[in-house]
Design a protein around this motif. Sequence first.
Motif, PDB file in Angstrom:
ATOM      1  N   GLN A 163       0.559  11.167   3.846  1.00  0.00           N
ATOM      2  CA  GLN A 163       0.252  12.086   5.189  1.00  0.00           C
ATOM      3  C   GLN A 163       0.888  13.491   5.180  1.00  0.00           C
TER       4      GLN A 163
ATOM      5  N   ASN B 278      -5.259  -6.958   7.171  1.00  0.00           N
ATOM      6  CA  ASN B 278      -5.134  -5.617   7.330  1.00  0.00           C
ATOM      7  C   ASN B 278      -4.294  -5.197   8.465  1.00  0.00           C
ATOM      8  N   ILE B 279      -3.397  -6.038   8.701  1.00  0.00           N
ATOM      9  CA  ILE B 279      -2.377  -5.652   9.667  1.00  0.00           C
ATOM     10  C   ILE B 279      -1.202  -5.180   8.842  1.00  0.00           C
ATOM     11  N   GLN B 280      -1.083  -4.068   8.635  1.00  0.00           N
ATOM     12  CA  GLN B 280      -0.216  -3.423   7.589  1.00  0.00           C
ATOM     13  C   GLN B 280       1.075  -2.877   8.623  1.00  0.00           C
ATOM     14  N   TYR B 281       2.346  -3.405   7.944  1.00  0.00           N
ATOM     15  CA  TYR B 281       3.372  -2.945   8.446  1.00  0.00           C
ATOM     16  C   TYR B 281       4.067  -1.552   7.526  1.00  0.00           C
ATOM     17  N   PHE B 282       4.367  -0.540   8.410  1.00  0.00           N
ATOM     18  CA  PHE B 282       4.772   0.606   7.652  1.00  0.00           C
ATOM     19  C   PHE B 282       6.231   0.794   7.694  1.00  0.00           C
ATOM     20  N   GLY B 283       6.516   1.387   6.352  1.00  0.00           N
ATOM     21  CA  GLY B 283       7.903   2.017   6.563  1.00  0.00           C
ATOM     22  C   GLY B 283       7.923   3.538   7.240  1.00  0.00           C
ATOM     23  N   ALA B 284       9.195   3.945   7.185  1.00  0.00           N
ATOM     24  CA  ALA B 284       9.296   5.332   7.887  1.00  0.00           C
ATOM     25  C   ALA B 284       8.973   6.363   7.129  1.00  0.00           C
TER      26      ALA B 284
ATOM     27  N   PHE C  70       0.818  -1.127   0.017  1.00  0.00           N
ATOM     28  CA  PHE C  70       0.115  -0.108   0.088  1.00  0.00           C
ATOM     29  C   PHE C  70       0.970   1.386   0.042  1.00  0.00           C
TER      30      PHE C  70
ATOM     31  N   PHE D 104      -4.752   7.031   1.992  1.00  0.00           N
ATOM     32  CA  PHE D 104      -4.776   5.808   0.981  1.00  0.00           C
ATOM     33  C   PHE D 104      -4.481   6.513  -0.302  1.00  0.00           C
TER      34      PHE D 104
ATOM     35  N   GLY E  43      -3.834  12.391   9.656  1.00  0.00           N
ATOM     36  CA  GLY E  43      -3.579  11.033   9.259  1.00  0.00           C
ATOM     37  C   GLY E  43      -3.256  10.743   8.105  1.00  0.00           C
ATOM     38  N   PRO E  44      -2.744   9.535   7.881  1.00  0.00           N
ATOM     39  CA  PRO E  44      -2.534   9.110   6.301  1.00  0.00           C
ATOM     40  C   PRO E  44      -3.593   8.920   5.430  1.00  0.00           C
TER      41      PRO E  44
ATOM     42  N   TYR F  68      -3.041   0.264  -3.997  1.00  0.00           N
ATOM     43  CA  TYR F  68      -2.832  -0.945  -3.402  1.00  0.00           C
ATOM     44  C   TYR F  68      -2.255  -1.685  -4.463  1.00  0.00           C
TER      45      TYR F  68
ATOM     46  N   TYR G 279       0.675   5.136   1.108  1.00  0.00           N
ATOM     47  CA  TYR G 279      -0.394   6.401   1.727  1.00  0.00           C
ATOM     48  C   TYR G 279       0.173   7.707   1.621  1.00  0.00           C
TER      49      TYR G 279
ATOM     50  N   LEU H 167       3.972   7.253   2.693  1.00  0.00           N
ATOM     51  CA  LEU H 167       4.292   6.078   3.579  1.00  0.00           C
ATOM     52  C   LEU H 167       4.013   4.812   2.648  1.00  0.00           C
TER      53      LEU H 167
END
Lengths: 114, 117
Positions: free
Chosen positions: B37, B104-110, B33, B45, B42-43, B48, B35, B91
């Motif tokens: 921000q 839907n547990i998404q792991y984000f980059g910095a 994904f 979308f 908030g981020p 995808y 996003y 992001l």
Amino acid sequence: EDKVVQSPLSLVVHEGDTVTLNCSYEVTNFRSLLWYKQEKKAPTFLFMLTSSGIEKKSGRLSSILDKKELFSILNITATQTGDSAVYLCAVEEGGSSNTGKLIFGQGTTLQVKP
Amino acid sequence: GAGVSQSPRYKVAKRGQDVALRCDPISGHVSLFWYQQALGQGPEFLTYFQNEAQLDKSGLPSDRFFAERPEGSVSTLKIQRTQQEDSAVYLCASSPWTSGPFKNIQYFGAGTRLSVL
């Protein structure tokens, strides 16, 4: 239009205090609600909630979802300076696209003073 | 890799320049994904991917925004003819599952902080 609203937008407390962060939502096809913690880096996952009334707990943090009233709360007890961050609430929209995209609130900025 | 990696961390562009932002997802993650921000928000979308297929690009704000993931791993978000309103943190997030309760547990980059002057 789907939306997620968080309150308060910012909060300043002292170490040891307990805080409650609020998240309300209006989403046509709700699938789950997630909480993330964002410091000056990547948002990190805290909780995922799908069922009403079941508290999720991790150390000093806990969260619960009310699908009837369309809100969730995140509690932090005995706050520490390391809890200072932006807390993001997000709802997965489960419409026809079924992609798992998240709709985020604007975040609550928490500052914990020593 | 250990987490989602994004580069560059910071990018300054002059208005009208093209930029390319890179995302390396967690190895083996199928879903990716993007996003956007804005400051104090908030981020939101953008788009995808499931493997190399772009299944949803409904959040891309204009045709100046383009994303690809040609081999189903690394993804690039390209912004053409940048404008000041493009200034934001971009992001990237990945998740391992394409279906089921944990998709839907998404792991984000910095993130990449883009500033357009």
